[in-house]
Scaffold this active site. Sequence first.
Site, mmCIF file in Angstrom:
data_model
loop_
_atom_site.group_PDB
_atom_site.id
_atom_site.type_symbol
_atom_site.label_atom_id
_atom_site.label_comp_id
_atom_site.label_asym_id
_atom_site.label_seq_id
_atom_site.Cartn_x
_atom_site.Cartn_y
_atom_site.Cartn_z
ATOM 1 N N GLY A 89 32.458 62.368 -20.278
ATOM 2 C CA GLY A 89 32.837 63.308 -19.238
ATOM 3 C C GLY A 89 31.725 63.917 -18.413
ATOM 4 N N CYS A 204 24.971 51.469 -18.066
ATOM 5 C CA CYS A 204 23.681 51.882 -18.639
ATOM 6 C C CYS A 204 23.039 50.661 -19.283
ATOM 7 C CB CYS A 204 23.843 53.036 -19.618
ATOM 8 S SG CYS A 204 24.998 52.745 -20.971
#
Length: 264
Positions: A89, A204
């Site tokens: 989040g 990532c």
Amino acid sequence: MTLRINRRRGDREAYLARLIDAGHEARLCTHSPDGLVLETPCDVQALPGFAEGDVSVQDEAAQLTAELLGPCLAPRPGGRVLDACCAPGGKTAHLLELFDVDLLALDSDATRLARVEDTLARLGLSATLLHADATQRDWWNGTLFDAILLDAPCSGSGVIRRHPDIKRLRRPSDIPRLVELQSRLLDNLWPLLRPGGSMVYATCSVLREENDEQIEAFLARTEDAIATTPQEVSWGRPAGAGRQLLPETESHDGFFYARLKRQG
């Protein structure tokens, strides 16, 4: 330890002064306008105003999502935004701190989605949270989105400096499976974007098959998609239709970004 200030509650220069007053050595991030780096990590409860929602922990590279979506969201107050694969989040919260949007945060992991709820509650932010699978459309109400963030599941090869166990847990056979999942997510979510809307694809990862090669293949099979990733920015390096950040000690994780626009 990298922090992100909540711009609804102050600016980073003022928060930097608060950190120094509290005895923390810190400096401004180079690329993110909302980021600061603590020279010595500490418990989050020792950060001034953490419980009140003044600040969060987030890597600088992850904060650049908002920089890429900003030009799409700022001119459209109340715009409809999908954050697919949203947990835990951090990017969800950052977008809501900066823009007045109608945001749907979706994740297939109910436990991780509960963390998103906790984060938004601490920061005093609001979004619609939905436990659902972004490779399906049974959750979609038929209304197109103005912007989509696809923070795709990936190898995590860009965050090994902070999570060295990834080298032990990740297997070579995982990569083709992840690449196939990323491809399915792109193909499933793209038609949910309005013509003229933008999608940011992020990982990532530092692996080309998850990053520039993935986007190259998507653009080749998707006639109404064009790349609009900015090239004049100071961070990362060109990587096909996107930009690749490599991990930097005492700075940021490895990340890949591509911004795509739906023509029509």
